[in-house]
Design an enzyme around this catalytic site. Structure first.
Site, short mmCIF file in Angstrom:
data_model
loop_
_atom_site.label_atom_id
_atom_site.label_comp_id
_atom_site.label_asym_id
_atom_site.label_seq_id
_atom_site.Cartn_x
_atom_site.Cartn_y
_atom_site.Cartn_z
N ASP A 120 46.02 31.45 0.51
CA ASP A 120 44.73 31.22 -0.09
C ASP A 120 43.93 30.36 0.93
O ASP A 120 42.48 30.62 1.02
CB ASP A 120 45.08 30.45 -1.57
CG ASP A 120 45.77 31.36 -2.38
OD1 ASP A 120 45.72 32.44 -2.18
OD2 ASP A 120 46.07 30.63 -3.31
N GLY B 137 40.75 59.54 9.16
CA GLY B 137 40.72 61.24 9.35
C GLY B 137 40.08 61.58 10.68
O GLY B 137 39.64 62.88 10.59
N GLU C 193 49.18 30.95 -10.32
CA GLU C 193 48.38 32.17 -10.59
C GLU C 193 47.50 31.99 -11.93
O GLU C 193 46.44 32.57 -11.90
CB GLU C 193 49.43 33.37 -10.98
CG GLU C 193 50.62 33.54 -9.87
CD GLU C 193 49.80 33.73 -8.36
OE1 GLU C 193 48.72 34.18 -8.43
OE2 GLU C 193 50.49 33.48 -7.35
N PRO D 283 37.86 53.27 11.04
CA PRO D 283 38.94 52.47 11.06
C PRO D 283 40.18 53.47 11.07
O PRO D 283 39.96 54.76 10.73
CB PRO D 283 38.83 51.76 9.43
CG PRO D 283 37.55 52.44 8.99
CD PRO D 283 36.87 53.22 9.93
C1 NHX Z 1 57.42 31.75 1.60
N1 NHX Z 1 55.55 32.44 0.40
O1 NHX Z 1 57.10 32.26 2.72
C2 NHX Z 1 56.87 32.00 0.27
C3 NHX Z 1 57.85 33.21 -0.04
C4 NHX Z 1 52.00 30.09 -4.33
C5 NHX Z 1 53.64 31.08 -5.69
N2 NHX Z 1 57.87 30.37 1.89
O2 NHX Z 1 48.43 32.54 -3.49
O3 NHX Z 1 53.33 33.77 -1.93
O4 NHX Z 1 55.06 30.64 -0.63
O5 NHX Z 1 48.14 33.76 -5.68
C6 NHX Z 1 56.04 29.42 6.06
C7 NHX Z 1 55.87 28.16 5.15
C8 NHX Z 1 53.69 32.34 3.29
C9 NHX Z 1 55.61 30.56 6.00
C10 NHX Z 1 55.24 28.54 4.24
C11 NHX Z 1 54.29 31.99 4.43
C12 NHX Z 1 53.95 29.89 2.82
C13 NHX Z 1 50.58 33.70 -2.96
C14 NHX Z 1 52.76 31.50 1.17
C15 NHX Z 1 52.05 32.59 -4.34
N3 NHX Z 1 49.19 33.86 -4.98
N4 NHX Z 1 52.43 32.00 -0.85
C16 NHX Z 1 49.32 33.52 -3.82
C17 NHX Z 1 52.56 32.73 -2.00
C18 NHX Z 1 54.70 31.80 -0.25
C19 NHX Z 1 53.38 31.34 2.53
C20 NHX Z 1 54.69 30.77 4.76
C21 NHX Z 1 54.67 29.67 3.76
C22 NHX Z 1 53.13 31.24 -4.30
C23 NHX Z 1 51.39 32.49 -2.91
C24 NHX Z 1 53.29 32.17 0.31
ZN ZN Z 2 47.32 31.78 -4.87
#
Ligand code: NHX
Ligand code: ZN
Length: 700
Positions: free
Chosen positions: A560, A267, A486, A263
């Protein structure tokens, strides 16, 4: 130009770039251009034609001395007075008109008159005066003859100036061609004006960098930590070249090539560099992409050139980094036809590798992180006979790597290398180097005199999870959802026997995620169904908690769900872990699907797989919800604690739930943290899991 091309050594000699080339081409073109311009501006004459301004007084004298050969009236504005050749060479006053070679000259005087009439009158007058003076003391017949003799008549000529005569458009044209020239050069050179190995004249030449005795490479095998097996293999190759007799005496043949596979960041290139530093033989190094050019045939000719030079210098080593750039399997998508050139290059490489005798003393090392996509012909015996696997380092190896990278740092006494290497499962050598550097930078920002343990732990967090973003504005309701999400992960994973041991839970936004539960995965080679199942349940704990507590779900579980879905599909379709689908695997490790479209199973199986995956995930989700409903009060406690403190650790969870009774000897001990803060790895973003053998070798 010819000369320089010949003098140019076919291979760049360890960074010793020849500056001469850089100059020459431009000098030549510059000089040509200057000559051209000069010819244009001087009207094409080389003979030194000159025009000297003069006065009427002088002209008058010339006429009276009968020296004038002809007079041209140019554009009715000035007169050009040409002097008789004899007079020029005999009379001192015309000295400046003379030519060095003694031939007749083209130089003349220019007299600028006010009006043409005035000039004509003056001229006639002067000529008359001259005649009259001549007649003094002559017989009447002679007088008459003299008076009637023809005089020099001014001839009118029309002459356009340089600018009127298209000179301007000529200049434009010259400018344009110069521009074109520069552009073409740039295109061929593909670099900042420079010539060198990239210049037009070196197209077919290989771009390999040569390291030999005179080139200092300050990497030795001592600097390569971990990678013990790989090191041994590579050292053997060095030995082949140093003492070939030892092996050939017994009738053995020296291998032709070895492929370093592993990967990114593990190195491979470092290992090759160490070979260059340790082997007392010339070492050619280049990247697979160096063969690729947009012109047909260049790649193949570069391969040929490389091998020719290498054979001259044998015994020696050729190192080709990122060989997948040329070594990808041929003829996969034949209908595009776009990769013909790459195929030619590969074919040339194949023939060259087989083209010389096995004991000719050229050994080829190549590195790639995707051995499975390489052409089978490259891997057959006689070409790259040996594959040296360079894997992600394990704990002991990480310790060694840490020791190398910690050497230049000013460390506090408490820094515990063993603990650091335990906290970094799945890290590559490059990651570890990054941790050490980042830790030093963090310590510097905190105005510390030495780098402390906390700086290292923060650096690890940062590399795994991204930058902390405390300034992100999160409303109280959102914060509640995040905390419960969480806390859900934490509670479910705590209650499951085979889930990874939890280390900390945070609702501080970091990188792209708003919160995360961090685990320290056990470093294992194989994963059982139970472990995979419990992991899925724990991963679904976040979404389950949202539903159980709020009766309302959010987009936050995206990561998730993605992870769980992929894992479930892998279990069913690849690992044969589903009863209905059966002990079958549709995984293809050869990477050469004959039919890249379509799946290797029927529509019916496809439906079955989908159905079973759904069932599996649904069951896991129900299980997570069940755990949370039966531990609701503890979940609330945990979420509240999280909202207050933003970061909670294993101990806090233990205080709420009581000890995890199946932890005896199972997971790695995590209680020996030097500070109360115990930063560890995560599970939420799935970066770390890469090393426990499940999703890593499964194509997404
Ligand atoms: C977002 N991210 O991007 C936000 C910042 C459940 C508290 N809107 O599972 O961070 O919500 O255990 C478009 C639409 C990523 C793009 C919705 C990209 C959602 C992480 C998911 C915590 N911890 N989830 C987790 C988390 C988010 C996501 C997206 C989107 C949360 C969770 C992202
Ligand atoms: Zn989560």
């Amino acid at each position: 130009m010819e000369k320089q091309t010949k003098q140019q050594p076919p291979l760049r000699n360890g960074g010793n770039n020849n500056k001469r080339i850089r100059f020459n081409i431009y000098w030549v073109y510059g000089i040509l251009l200057l000559v051209f311009l000069y010819l244009q501006l001087t009207g094409g004459g080389f003979g030194g034609t000159r025009a000297y301004d003069t006065t009427w007084y002088a002209v008058d004298k010339m006429i009276k001395q009968d020296d004038v050969d002809k007079i041209l009236v140019v554009n009715n504005a000035s007169a050009e007075i040409y002097i008789k050749t004899d007079s020029v060479y005999q009379k001192p006053e015309y000295e400046k008109l003379r030519n060095a070679d003694g031939h007749s000259n083209n130089s003349f005087y220019v007299y600028k008159f006010l009006t043409i009439d005035d000039f004509q009158k003056k001229l006639e007058q002067a000529q008359m005066d001259a005649k009259c003076a001549d007649t003094v003391g002559k017989s009447p017949a002679q007088k008459k003859q003299i008076m009637e003799a023809p005089v020099v008549e001014p001839e009118p000529v029309v002459r356009k100036s340089f600018w009127e005569d298209g000179g301007f458009s000529m200049l434009l044209w010259i400018l344009f061609s110069v521009l074109m020239m520069v552009m073409i050069f740039r295109m061929f050179n593909r670099g900042p004006m420079g010539g060198g190995a990239g210049s037009v004249f070196n197209f077919g030449k290989s771009k390999a960098q040569l390291y030999d005795k005179d080139t200092r490479v300050n990497v030795t095998f001592k600097d390569v930590a971990g990678l013990d097996e790989a090191k041994e293999e590579v050292m053997e190759i060095v030995d082949f070249l140093k003492n070939p007799k030892r092996y050939t005496n017994l009738g053995g043949k020296i291998p032709k090539g070895a492929l370093l596979v592993g990967p990114p960041g593990t190195g491979k290139t470092l290992l090759a560099k160490a070979v260059a530093g340790e082997a007392q033989v010339p070492f050619f190094s280049m990247s697979g992409s160096d063969f690729v050019e947009m012109f047909v045939g260049v790649g193949a000719s570069r391969v040929r050139d490389l091998f020719r030079t290498a054979k001259e210098k044998a015994p020696c080593i050729i190192f080709i980094d990122e060989i997948d750039a040329i070594g990808r399997a041929r003829g996969k998508n034949a209908f595009t036809g776009a990769n013909d050139e790459r195929e030619n290059t590969l074919n040339q490489l194949l023939t060259e590798m087989d083209g010389f005798g096995s004991n000719s003393g050229v050994i080829i090392l190549a590195a790639t992180n995707r051995a499975e996509i390489l052409d089978k012909a490259l891997l057959r015996a006689g070409r790259f006979d040996r594959q040296i696997n360079v894997d992600l380092p394990e704990m002991e190896e990480r310790k060694a790597i840490f020791n190398v990278h910690l050497r230049p740092l000013k460390l506090a006494k408490e820094v515990d290398v063993v603990f650091l290497s335990k906290q970094t499962p799945g890290f590559s050598g490059a990651d570890i180097a990054n941790v050490c550097n980042e830790a030093a930078l963090i310590a510097a920002r905190r105005n510390k005199k030495e780098v402390e343990m906390k700086d290292f732990l923060d650096a690890i967090d940062r590399i795994v999870g991204g930058l902390e973003r405390r300034s992100k504005i999160i409303s109280p309701e959102e914060k509640r959802v995040i905390a419960y999400h969480e806390a859900g992960h934490a509670s479910v994973s705590w209650m499951l026997q085979y889930a990874n041991p939890l280390v900390k839970v945070t609702i501080v936004p970091r990188g792209k995620s708003l919160g995360a539960a961090w685990y320290l995965p056990e470093e294992r080679q194989i994963t059982t169904v139970e472990q995979m199942h419990d992991e899925m349940v724990a991963t679904l704990g976040g979404r389950a908690s949202e539903e159980v507590v709020f009766g309302r779900i959010s987009t936050g579980a995206l990561n998730d769900l993605e992870k769980v879905t992929k894992q479930a599909y892998a279990m069913v379709a690849y690992f044969g872990m589903n009863k209905e689908v059966g002990t079958l695997s549709y995984y293809d490790s050869t990477g050469e699907q004959e039919y890249s479209f379509g799946k290797p199973y029927s529509e019916k199986t496809s439906e079955l797989i989908d159905k079973e995956v759904r069932k599996m995930v649904d069951a896991a989700y129900e299980e997570a919800k069940e755990i949370l409903t039966s531990n609701r009060s503890k979940l609330d406690q945990l979420a509240k604690l999280l909202m207050d403190k933003e970061v909670i650790f294993r101990e806090d969870v233990e205080a709420v739930f009581g000890p995890r009774f199946f932890d005896e000897g199972g997971g790695p001990e995590t209680s020996s943290n030097p500070e109360s803060e115990n930063h560890e790895k995560e599970g939420a973003e799935g970066t770390v899991e890469a090393n426990n053998g499940q999703s890593s070798d499964v194509p997404a």
